[in-house]
Enzyme design. Structure first.
Site, PDB file in Angstrom:
ATOM      1  CD  GLU A 185     -60.538 -29.056  81.348  1.00 57.46           C
ATOM      2  OE1 GLU A 185     -59.399 -28.673  81.682  1.00 57.46           O
ATOM      3  OE2 GLU A 185     -60.759 -29.674  80.296  1.00 57.46           O
ATOM      4  CB  THR A 186     -67.555 -31.338  84.442  1.00 60.94           C
ATOM      5  OG1 THR A 186     -67.163 -32.698  84.217  1.00 60.94           O
ATOM      6  CG2 THR A 186     -69.066 -31.250  84.488  1.00 60.94           C
TER       7      THR A 186
END
Length: 275
Positions: free
Chosen positions: A45-46
């Site tokens: 995830e970002t």
């Protein structure tokens, strides 16, 4: 240029947790810029920090995998709260940080380590037999290997399967072509004294075949099993097969399940997301 941090979550050993990329002051970014950067980082995830739209929140976050946006995710919640506090964020209430995300408001408690209050499950209950047949094919096991199963979906879509032991969990060799859109978590009891169970998370449809350490899945498993099959407070191990040493601290307090872990910034700098 945007301030940037990469935070290691769920381990105090360098490079042995699950990293999340956090972009600060992201209100000026477009959806396409966020998606492009998340694909480029190629992390589970970002996240992108924005000003809150709900007055009860300290900040708003958008969470992207390499291929999709999520309404909620656990290790990004802890990593983003850590990054926001480290960058000088001052919560309205000293003991907690309130995060706004597409799943609603999530409370992150401050203490020895950050811990989020597990959000309500959006899907619970028994797993239909046809779904379970798909799951066991994807995991490369038989129906008889499954001790129990349940939907534990708090946004990403998790369904969980319990096996008889941590060794059975560690031995899994998934058949990736069988997953389709399934997001499957697997848990088995572990009796080494330091941890209560081994967890693995498989979500190839999100661009992450095996997630190293997964807060949202551990939250759902805690809501399902803590205080019953598992102790009311325990530490889950995750990431062993992919070379990580994730340690997820789970505890039940009445109807509230807390999911915590260590958070350490490993990269601090700026990111250029424009042309």
């Amino acid at each position: 240029m945007h301030p940037f941090r990469q935070v290691d979550v769920f381990s105090n050993e360098p490079g042995r947790g699950n990293p999340v990329a956090v972009v600060h002051d992201a209100d000026d970014l477009t959806d396409d810029q966020m998606r492009t950067f998340a694909r480029w980082t190629n992390l589970s995830e970002t996240t992108f920090l924005l000003g809150p739209s709900d007055p009860a929140a300290d900040y708003r976050v958008r969470i992207f995998t390499p291929v999709a946006e999520l309404p909620f995710a656990g290790h990004p919640t802890l990593g983003t709260a850590h990054a926001w506090l480290e960058a000088g964020g001052v919560p309205a209430h000293a003991e907690v940080v309130v995060q706004e995300c597409r799943a609603g408001l999530v409370t992150v408690r401050r203490g020895e380590r950050l811990a989020f209050e597990a959000p309500p499950l959006v899907r619970t209950g028994a797993v239909a037999e046809d779904d379970l047949e798909r799951i066991v094919r994807a995991l490369g096991i038989t129906r008889e290997d499954v001790v129990d199963s349940a939907w534990v979906d708090n946004g990403p879509g998790w369904v969980a399967v319990a096996l008889s032991s941590a060794d059975r969990v560690l031995a899994l060799e998934p058949a990736w072509h069988e997953f389709g859109s399934l997001k499957v978590g697997v848990v088995g009891p572990r009796r080494d004294g330091a941890t209560a169970c081994e967890v693995r998370a498989f979500c190839p449809g999100l661009g992450v075949p095996e997630d190293p350490v997964t807060g949202s899945l551990n939250a759902g498993i805690g809501q399902w099993l803590a205080g019953d099959v598992l102790p009311s407070a325990y530490v889950a191990a995750q990431g062993t097969v992919v070379g990580r040493a994730g340690r997820v601290h789970v505890s039940r307090h009445g109807d509230t399940v807390l999911v915590g872990g260590d958070t350490v910034s490993r990269i601090v700098g700026t990111a250029h997301l424009g042309d």
